[in-house]
Write a protein that holds these residues in place. Structure first.
Motif, mmCIF file in Angstrom:
data_model
loop_
_atom_site.group_PDB
_atom_site.id
_atom_site.type_symbol
_atom_site.label_atom_id
_atom_site.label_comp_id
_atom_site.label_asym_id
_atom_site.label_seq_id
_atom_site.Cartn_x
_atom_site.Cartn_y
_atom_site.Cartn_z
ATOM 1 N N SER A 107 0.817 -1.228 0.000
ATOM 2 C CA SER A 107 0.000 0.000 0.000
ATOM 3 C C SER A 107 0.844 1.268 0.000
ATOM 4 O O SER A 107 0.570 2.221 0.753
ATOM 5 C CB SER A 107 -0.952 -0.005 1.206
ATOM 6 N N GLY A 108 1.887 1.284 -0.795
ATOM 7 C CA GLY A 108 2.712 2.480 -0.897
ATOM 8 C C GLY A 108 3.792 2.594 0.161
ATOM 9 O O GLY A 108 4.582 3.546 0.142
ATOM 10 N N SER A 109 3.845 1.644 1.093
ATOM 11 C CA SER A 109 4.882 1.646 2.124
ATOM 12 C C SER A 109 5.930 0.579 1.807
ATOM 13 O O SER A 109 5.608 -0.486 1.276
ATOM 14 C CB SER A 109 4.274 1.355 3.501
ATOM 15 N N ARG A 110 7.174 0.888 2.128
ATOM 16 C CA ARG A 110 8.257 -0.081 1.988
ATOM 17 C C ARG A 110 8.969 -0.192 3.334
ATOM 18 O O ARG A 110 9.198 0.821 4.011
ATOM 19 C CB ARG A 110 9.216 0.351 0.878
ATOM 20 N N TYR A 111 9.355 -1.416 3.700
ATOM 21 C CA TYR A 111 9.930 -1.607 5.031
ATOM 22 C C TYR A 111 10.706 -2.916 5.094
ATOM 23 O O TYR A 111 10.485 -3.849 4.309
ATOM 24 C CB TYR A 111 8.836 -1.602 6.103
ATOM 25 N N GLY A 112 11.641 -2.967 6.040
ATOM 26 C CA GLY A 112 12.447 -4.164 6.258
ATOM 27 C C GLY A 112 13.504 -3.897 7.315
ATOM 28 O O GLY A 112 13.630 -2.779 7.840
ATOM 29 N N ASP A 113 14.263 -4.943 7.639
ATOM 30 C CA ASP A 113 15.331 -4.836 8.642
ATOM 31 C C ASP A 113 16.656 -4.602 7.938
ATOM 32 O O ASP A 113 17.051 -5.372 7.050
ATOM 33 C CB ASP A 113 15.401 -6.114 9.473
ATOM 34 N N PHE A 114 17.374 -3.548 8.373
ATOM 35 C CA PHE A 114 18.606 -3.172 7.694
ATOM 36 C C PHE A 114 19.671 -2.730 8.690
ATOM 37 O O PHE A 114 19.361 -2.366 9.836
ATOM 38 C CB PHE A 114 18.340 -2.037 6.695
ATOM 39 N N VAL A 115 20.907 -2.776 8.223
ATOM 40 C CA VAL A 115 22.036 -2.194 8.946
ATOM 41 C C VAL A 115 22.393 -0.897 8.240
ATOM 42 O O VAL A 115 22.632 -0.883 7.026
ATOM 43 C CB VAL A 115 23.247 -3.144 8.955
ATOM 44 N N VAL A 116 22.392 0.207 8.985
ATOM 45 C CA VAL A 116 22.714 1.509 8.414
ATOM 46 C C VAL A 116 23.959 2.063 9.110
ATOM 47 O O VAL A 116 24.169 1.864 10.301
ATOM 48 C CB VAL A 116 21.544 2.499 8.530
ATOM 49 N N THR A 117 24.776 2.771 8.330
ATOM 50 C CA THR A 117 25.995 3.388 8.856
ATOM 51 C C THR A 117 25.991 4.852 8.470
ATOM 52 O O THR A 117 25.728 5.200 7.302
ATOM 53 C CB THR A 117 27.252 2.713 8.277
ATOM 54 N N GLY A 118 26.253 5.722 9.452
ATOM 55 C CA GLY A 118 26.232 7.143 9.143
ATOM 56 C C GLY A 118 26.634 8.007 10.315
ATOM 57 O O GLY A 118 27.167 7.525 11.325
ATOM 58 N N VAL A 119 26.381 9.290 10.171
ATOM 59 C CA VAL A 119 26.683 10.268 11.211
ATOM 60 C C VAL A 119 25.409 11.048 11.508
ATOM 61 O O VAL A 119 24.496 11.116 10.675
ATOM 62 C CB VAL A 119 27.812 11.231 10.777
ATOM 63 N N LEU A 120 25.358 11.633 12.692
ATOM 64 C CA LEU A 120 24.209 12.447 13.060
ATOM 65 C C LEU A 120 24.264 13.782 12.323
ATOM 66 O O LEU A 120 25.310 14.439 12.271
ATOM 67 C CB LEU A 120 24.175 12.680 14.564
ATOM 68 N N GLN A 121 23.141 14.165 11.754
ATOM 69 C CA GLN A 121 22.989 15.468 11.116
ATOM 70 C C GLN A 121 21.726 16.083 11.692
ATOM 71 O O GLN A 121 20.625 15.809 11.240
ATOM 72 C CB GLN A 121 22.902 15.325 9.601
ATOM 73 N N GLY A 122 21.915 16.897 12.728
ATOM 74 C CA GLY A 122 20.761 17.380 13.480
ATOM 75 C C GLY A 122 20.107 16.215 14.197
ATOM 76 O O GLY A 122 20.772 15.478 14.937
ATOM 77 N N GLU A 123 18.822 16.020 13.962
ATOM 78 C CA GLU A 123 18.106 14.911 14.568
ATOM 79 C C GLU A 123 17.964 13.736 13.603
ATOM 80 O O GLU A 123 17.222 12.790 13.874
ATOM 81 C CB GLU A 123 16.732 15.373 15.042
ATOM 82 N N ALA A 124 18.666 13.768 12.485
ATOM 83 C CA ALA A 124 18.608 12.702 11.479
ATOM 84 C C ALA A 124 19.955 11.989 11.400
ATOM 85 O O ALA A 124 20.968 12.441 11.944
ATOM 86 C CB ALA A 124 18.227 13.275 10.121
ATOM 87 N N ILE A 125 19.958 10.865 10.683
ATOM 88 C CA ILE A 125 21.179 10.121 10.404
ATOM 89 C C ILE A 125 21.474 10.240 8.915
ATOM 90 O O ILE A 125 20.634 9.887 8.082
ATOM 91 C CB ILE A 125 21.034 8.633 10.781
ATOM 92 N N ARG A 126 22.645 10.765 8.595
ATOM 93 C CA ARG A 126 23.064 10.856 7.198
ATOM 94 C C ARG A 126 23.973 9.672 6.897
ATOM 95 O O ARG A 126 25.028 9.514 7.521
ATOM 96 C CB ARG A 126 23.791 12.165 6.916
ATOM 97 N N LEU A 127 23.565 8.829 5.958
ATOM 98 C CA LEU A 127 24.323 7.626 5.647
ATOM 99 C C LEU A 127 25.676 7.973 5.018
ATOM 100 O O LEU A 127 25.765 8.856 4.158
ATOM 101 C CB LEU A 127 23.542 6.715 4.706
ATOM 102 N N THR A 128 26.703 7.276 5.465
ATOM 103 C CA THR A 128 28.048 7.436 4.907
ATOM 104 C C THR A 128 28.497 6.169 4.185
ATOM 105 O O THR A 128 29.619 6.117 3.663
ATOM 106 C CB THR A 128 29.063 7.754 6.020
ATOM 107 N N ALA A 129 27.638 5.142 4.161
ATOM 108 C CA ALA A 129 27.911 3.889 3.460
ATOM 109 C C ALA A 129 26.572 3.307 3.046
ATOM 110 O O ALA A 129 25.536 3.613 3.650
ATOM 111 C CB ALA A 129 28.685 2.920 4.348
ATOM 112 N N PRO A 130 26.543 2.483 2.009
ATOM 113 C CA PRO A 130 25.267 1.896 1.593
ATOM 114 C C PRO A 130 24.656 1.037 2.688
ATOM 115 O O PRO A 130 25.362 0.323 3.408
ATOM 116 C CB PRO A 130 25.659 1.034 0.382
ATOM 117 N N ALA A 131 23.346 1.118 2.813
ATOM 118 C CA ALA A 131 22.645 0.246 3.758
ATOM 119 C C ALA A 131 22.666 -1.184 3.225
ATOM 120 O O ALA A 131 22.787 -1.414 2.019
ATOM 121 C CB ALA A 131 21.202 0.721 3.936
ATOM 122 N N ARG A 132 22.552 -2.147 4.113
ATOM 123 C CA ARG A 132 22.490 -3.547 3.704
ATOM 124 C C ARG A 132 21.432 -4.273 4.522
ATOM 125 O O ARG A 132 21.143 -3.891 5.671
ATOM 126 C CB ARG A 132 23.840 -4.232 3.871
#
Length: 313
Positions: A107-132
């Motif tokens: 229904s227009g939503s996408r979701y799953g379990d992932f490993v993300v790598t990044g740095v904090l940018q304000g209250e968000a996480i900016r990815l510095t490597a591809p998620a897997r």
């Protein structure tokens, strides 16, 4: 095998857990010492070292819907279809770049379990490597609580000394009596000694097969006398590291100020009575934040953990 935890909300709120193979520690003295607390200087993999600047890694559920971009869910996930949650925005996360079959689309939503790598940018996480996609070895292992009685099993096994007072009504009365004693920690039922055949025969519902456990930071004999006045079944009274009142007070205080001084606000706060701790989770929590909590509440009262951690390896 099975054990029951009598929750603070009342005897009607009962948790059943597997306790197969769990037995009291051989030779342990009944209620001799409270549970051990890890030294403050022991390295904690669930906290970020003070000197680590980033990047950070997190394993979790990522959701993107029609009204919001991809976010790492750090709160409760609603078991709807599609799921719903709140969390931390992920800058640079792109579902279309991920392997087919690594996520669900409803229904227009996408979701799953992932490993993300990044740095904090304000209250968000900016990815510095591809998620897997997350694998079975990613993320922290689930906790394995033990409901086994800390008292050694008596000669001849656990028995009810007064079967006429080993009833559900007596258990309710014992719980009320125990809570009224200063230093009360927790009341739970251990049935880890039951065989699979006894469980199949519904022995879990027989108070004569309960081993009632009560912990306290106060006088063990006082607690035992209070409970024995109404309960005739098997009983183990042991020492608690922290009282229920102490833990509740710490949890309520943290709920009010949302962990002032930590790297980020709390995303989860629980009272883990079986472990004798308040568990608190922040998006970014450093070792220094845990030290501040130890100074404020005492070592071992609050266990802090971080969603973001140094990358593995």
């Amino acid at each position: 095998m099975t054990s029951r935890l009598v929750a603070r909300l009342g005897l009607s709120a009962v948790v059943f857990v597997s306790a197969c193979g769990q037995q009291p520690a051989p030779g342990a003295a009944p209620g001799s010492d409270p549970p051990a607390v890890a030294p403050a200087d022991v390295a904690r993999p669930d906290l970020v070292p003070d000197e680590h600047p980033g990047p950070f890694e997190a394993t979790g559920f990522v959701l993107q819907d029609a009204g919001h971009g991809p976010q790492l869910c750090t709160g409760a996930i609603a078991a709807s279809l599609p799921p719903q949650c709140w969390g931390t925005d992920l800058i640079g996360f792109d579902f279309s770049s991920l392997p087919a079959g690594s996520y669900e689309s409803v229904s227009g939503s996408r979701y799953g379990d992932f490993v993300v790598t990044g740095v904090l940018q304000g209250e968000a996480i900016r990815l510095t490597a591809p998620a897997r996609p997350a694998g079975p070895d990613d993320g922290p292992p689930p906790p394995e609580p033990s409901f086994a009685s800390p008292c050694p099993e008596p000669a001849g096994g656990w028995r009810a000394p007064d079967p006429a007072r080993a009833t559900e009504e007596a258990l309710q009365a014992a719980w009320v009596r125990a809570e009224a004693v200063e230093g009360y920690g927790l009341l739970w039922i251990d049935q880890s000694m039951l065989t699979p055949e006894e469980i199949a025969a519904e022995a879990v519902n027989d108070p004569l097969r309960y081993v009632l456990n009560v912990s306290t930071t106060g006088d063990l004999a006082e607690m035992e006398a209070a409970v024995r006045a109404v309960w005739g079944g098997a009983l183990c009274v042991s020492a608690a590291a922290h009282s229920d009142a102490e833990l509740t007070s710490a949890r309520d205080a943290l709920a009010e100020d949302e962990l002032s001084g930590a790297g980020s606000a709390l995303v989860d706060l629980q009272l883990d009575q079986l472990a004798g701790q308040v568990t608190a989770t922040a998006l970014l929590a450093r070792e220094a934040d845990q030290r501040r909590l130890d100074e404020r509440f005492g070592v071992g009262v609050v266990r802090l953990s971080s969603v973001l951690r140094p990358p593995a390896g």
